[in-house]
Design a protein around this motif. Structure first.
Motif, mmCIF file in Angstrom:
data_model
loop_
_atom_site.group_PDB
_atom_site.id
_atom_site.type_symbol
_atom_site.label_atom_id
_atom_site.label_comp_id
_atom_site.label_asym_id
_atom_site.label_seq_id
_atom_site.Cartn_x
_atom_site.Cartn_y
_atom_site.Cartn_z
ATOM 1 N N ASP A 165 71.216 11.804 45.611
ATOM 2 C CA ASP A 165 70.035 12.846 45.531
ATOM 3 C C ASP A 165 70.311 13.091 44.069
ATOM 4 O OD1 ASP A 165 68.309 14.887 45.844
ATOM 5 O OD2 ASP A 165 69.610 16.339 46.236
ATOM 6 N N LEU A 166 69.067 13.917 43.489
ATOM 7 C CA LEU A 166 69.288 14.222 41.946
ATOM 8 C C LEU A 166 69.937 15.507 41.666
ATOM 9 C CD1 LEU A 166 65.761 12.952 40.890
ATOM 10 C CD2 LEU A 166 67.849 11.957 40.491
ATOM 11 N N ASP A 167 69.177 16.718 42.448
ATOM 12 C CA ASP A 167 69.419 18.173 42.004
ATOM 13 C C ASP A 167 70.785 18.264 42.746
ATOM 14 O OD1 ASP A 167 67.363 18.816 40.445
ATOM 15 O OD2 ASP A 167 66.176 18.135 42.236
ATOM 16 N N THR A 204 64.951 12.004 46.835
ATOM 17 C CA THR A 204 64.963 13.280 46.161
ATOM 18 C C THR A 204 63.636 13.893 47.100
ATOM 19 O OG1 THR A 204 64.564 14.674 44.471
ATOM 20 C CG2 THR A 204 63.581 12.300 44.088
ATOM 21 N N GLY A 205 63.722 15.245 46.842
ATOM 22 C CA GLY A 205 62.634 16.168 47.387
ATOM 23 C C GLY A 205 61.525 16.108 46.271
ATOM 24 N N ARG A 206 61.964 15.902 45.060
ATOM 25 C CA ARG A 206 61.024 15.806 43.833
ATOM 26 C C ARG A 206 59.898 15.056 44.122
ATOM 27 N NH1 ARG A 206 63.438 16.836 38.202
ATOM 28 N NH2 ARG A 206 65.337 18.028 38.806
ATOM 29 N N PRO A 207 58.471 15.633 43.496
ATOM 30 C CA PRO A 207 57.585 14.786 43.514
ATOM 31 C C PRO A 207 57.496 13.915 42.444
ATOM 32 C CG PRO A 207 56.932 16.988 42.768
ATOM 33 C CD PRO A 207 58.262 16.852 43.062
ATOM 34 N N VAL A 208 56.663 12.757 42.492
ATOM 35 C CA VAL A 208 56.666 11.747 41.209
ATOM 36 C C VAL A 208 56.433 12.538 39.977
ATOM 37 C CG1 VAL A 208 55.168 9.904 40.182
ATOM 38 C CG2 VAL A 208 55.666 9.754 42.754
ATOM 39 N N ARG A 209 56.002 13.560 39.952
ATOM 40 C CA ARG A 209 55.481 14.324 38.545
ATOM 41 C C ARG A 209 56.755 14.815 37.937
ATOM 42 N NH1 ARG A 209 53.116 17.248 42.434
ATOM 43 N NH2 ARG A 209 53.893 19.494 42.538
ATOM 44 N N TRP A 210 57.825 14.950 38.778
ATOM 45 C CA TRP A 210 59.292 15.693 38.251
ATOM 46 C C TRP A 210 60.132 14.461 38.013
ATOM 47 C CZ3 TRP A 210 59.560 20.367 41.918
ATOM 48 C CH2 TRP A 210 58.446 21.432 41.648
ATOM 49 N N ILE A 226 63.296 7.022 46.016
ATOM 50 C CA ILE A 226 62.619 7.672 47.236
ATOM 51 C C ILE A 226 62.089 9.073 46.939
ATOM 52 C CG2 ILE A 226 62.628 8.193 49.887
ATOM 53 C CD1 ILE A 226 64.786 5.989 49.813
ATOM 54 N N VAL A 227 60.642 9.412 46.916
ATOM 55 C CA VAL A 227 60.464 10.693 46.519
ATOM 56 C C VAL A 227 59.796 11.728 47.640
ATOM 57 C CG1 VAL A 227 60.023 9.981 44.133
ATOM 58 C CG2 VAL A 227 58.396 9.822 45.694
ATOM 59 N N ALA A 257 57.201 8.980 49.981
ATOM 60 C CA ALA A 257 56.745 7.613 49.127
ATOM 61 C C ALA A 257 57.958 7.087 48.336
ATOM 62 C CB ALA A 257 55.774 8.382 48.111
ATOM 63 N N VAL A 258 57.782 5.935 48.260
ATOM 64 C CA VAL A 258 58.511 5.295 47.296
ATOM 65 C C VAL A 258 57.887 5.009 45.737
ATOM 66 C CG1 VAL A 258 59.957 3.157 46.854
ATOM 67 C CG2 VAL A 258 59.817 4.154 48.971
ATOM 68 N N TYR A 259 58.626 5.022 44.618
ATOM 69 C CA TYR A 259 57.914 5.272 43.441
ATOM 70 C C TYR A 259 58.819 4.380 42.647
ATOM 71 C CZ TYR A 259 55.797 6.873 38.987
ATOM 72 O OH TYR A 259 55.327 7.054 37.696
ATOM 73 N N ASP A 260 57.866 3.404 41.756
ATOM 74 C CA ASP A 260 58.496 2.645 40.955
ATOM 75 C C ASP A 260 58.480 3.154 39.519
ATOM 76 O OD1 ASP A 260 58.551 -0.140 38.797
ATOM 77 O OD2 ASP A 260 59.297 -0.684 40.767
ATOM 78 N N LEU A 261 59.776 3.465 38.818
ATOM 79 C CA LEU A 261 59.796 4.114 37.528
ATOM 80 C C LEU A 261 59.339 3.127 36.535
ATOM 81 C CD1 LEU A 261 63.396 5.730 37.809
ATOM 82 C CD2 LEU A 261 61.349 6.879 37.737
ATOM 83 N N ALA A 262 59.550 1.836 36.749
ATOM 84 C CA ALA A 262 59.411 0.763 35.489
ATOM 85 C C ALA A 262 57.910 0.650 35.448
ATOM 86 C CB ALA A 262 60.020 -0.435 35.726
ATOM 87 N N SER A 263 57.138 0.366 36.498
ATOM 88 C CA SER A 263 55.605 0.472 36.528
ATOM 89 C C SER A 263 54.935 1.335 36.770
ATOM 90 C CB SER A 263 55.466 -0.730 37.843
ATOM 91 O OG SER A 263 55.614 -0.177 39.015
#
Length: 101
Positions: free
Chosen positions: A10-12, A44-50, A65-66, A71-77
């Protein structure tokens, strides 16, 4: 020593410091995992914008995983790779039931 096959975090309250940054130790561990070919999965429970707090992981471990698994978000792209949104009718029904109880 046998390397793990997967690292998940997790993050937080776990991967991030109390200042909401990636510690040098955790960043070094993530980079070492990448060198060893061990996937690091951030969920994380965080949305993409965080997600700016983990931008430095983008090259080695780009998919996160957000939104509590929505959703699954790609940080690089900077793109959503997979999305599993909640149907709006279901969301309304759940909200109405929560108000009722």
């Amino acid at each position: 020593m046998v390397a793990p096959r997967l690292i998940a975090t997790d993050l937080d309250g776990t991967f991030l410091t109390t200042a909401k940054t990636v510690s040098p130790l955790n960043l070094a561990a993530a980079e070492r995992a990448a060198q060893l070919g061990v996937p690091l999965v951030v969920a994380t429970g965080r949305p993409v914008r965080w997600l700016d707090v983990v931008d430095q992981l983008g090259l080695a471990h780009s998919q996160v995983i957000v939104s509590n698994g929505a959703a699954v978000y790609d940080l690089a792209s900077r793109t959503v790779v997979h999305s599993h949104p909640l149907d709006s009718a279901v969301a309304v029904q759940v909200a109405q039931e929560l108000k009722r109880v």
